[in-house]
Scaffold this motif. Structure first.
Motif, short mmCIF file in Angstrom:
data_model
loop_
_atom_site.label_atom_id
_atom_site.label_comp_id
_atom_site.label_asym_id
_atom_site.label_seq_id
_atom_site.Cartn_x
_atom_site.Cartn_y
_atom_site.Cartn_z
N CYS A 142 2.10 -6.36 9.17
CA CYS A 142 3.07 -6.45 8.07
C CYS A 142 2.49 -7.26 6.92
O CYS A 142 2.61 -6.87 5.75
CB CYS A 142 4.37 -7.08 8.55
N LEU A 143 1.85 -8.39 7.23
CA LEU A 143 1.25 -9.21 6.19
C LEU A 143 0.19 -8.45 5.42
O LEU A 143 0.03 -8.63 4.22
CB LEU A 143 0.67 -10.50 6.80
N LEU A 152 8.00 -11.39 2.96
CA LEU A 152 8.23 -10.86 4.31
C LEU A 152 9.59 -11.39 4.75
O LEU A 152 9.82 -12.60 4.74
CB LEU A 152 7.16 -11.32 5.29
#
Length: 167
Positions: A142-143, A152
């Motif tokens: 995700c990062l 996030l």
């Protein structure tokens, strides 16, 4: 397949982190899942997603968003209402199809996914992290999808909430 299978939960004696070591990789289960009641509650679920979108917008400019574990696209619909270009990735074929039937951009699968092209101003995981077998790897992925200065947002269930205690 339907909901209803319960597995044992264990808690770390040091930090309290709860986990299910016997679950294995649930991806195949989620891919085949079917839940007409979930899809039928889209208006209520979009209403629940709106405050999350507002929270993201309050933190800065959000033009693009990736929702991981998008379900039938409830958060995508809430983001779209605010003019955000939103994309989702969802392992459940039925949910992804239901979202696409509403004109949403949802790909079926998990991250990494060849059809998902970073970067995004925001990445969201709402009630997802507790369903994956490798949460640290998912967070790292995700990062990798977040633009510099992006956001996030992830939400986890509260086992001590009134709803959880009642259920």
């Amino acid at each position: 397949k339907e909901y209803g299978r319960a597995l044992d939960l264990y808690a770390c004696g040091s930090c309290g982190f709860e986990f299910c070591p016997t679950a294995g990789d649930p991806t195949a289960h989620y891919a085949a899942l079917s839940d007409a009641e979930y899809v039928g509650t889209t208006p209520q679920r979009v209403a629940q997603a709106r405050p999350l979108v507002r929270q993201l917008l309050a933190r800065g400019k959000i033009h693009t968003l990736l929702d991981v574990g998008a379900g039938a696209g409830n958060l995508l619909l809430a983001a779209k209402e605010q003019g955000i270009s939103a994309t989702g990735v969802e392992p459940c074929r039925a949910f992804a199809e239901a979202g696409r039937a509403q004109g949403l951009s949802i790909v079926c699968g998990t991250l990494p996914h060849p059809e998902i092209t970073p970067p995004f101003d925001a990445v969201t995981l709402v009630d997802v992290i507790e369903h994956v077998s490798a949460p640290k790897a998912l967070l790292a992925e995700c990062l990798r999808h977040i633009a510099p200065g992006g956001e996030l947002l992830f939400v986890t269930p509260d086992r001590d909430s009134l709803a959880a205690r009642l259920l």
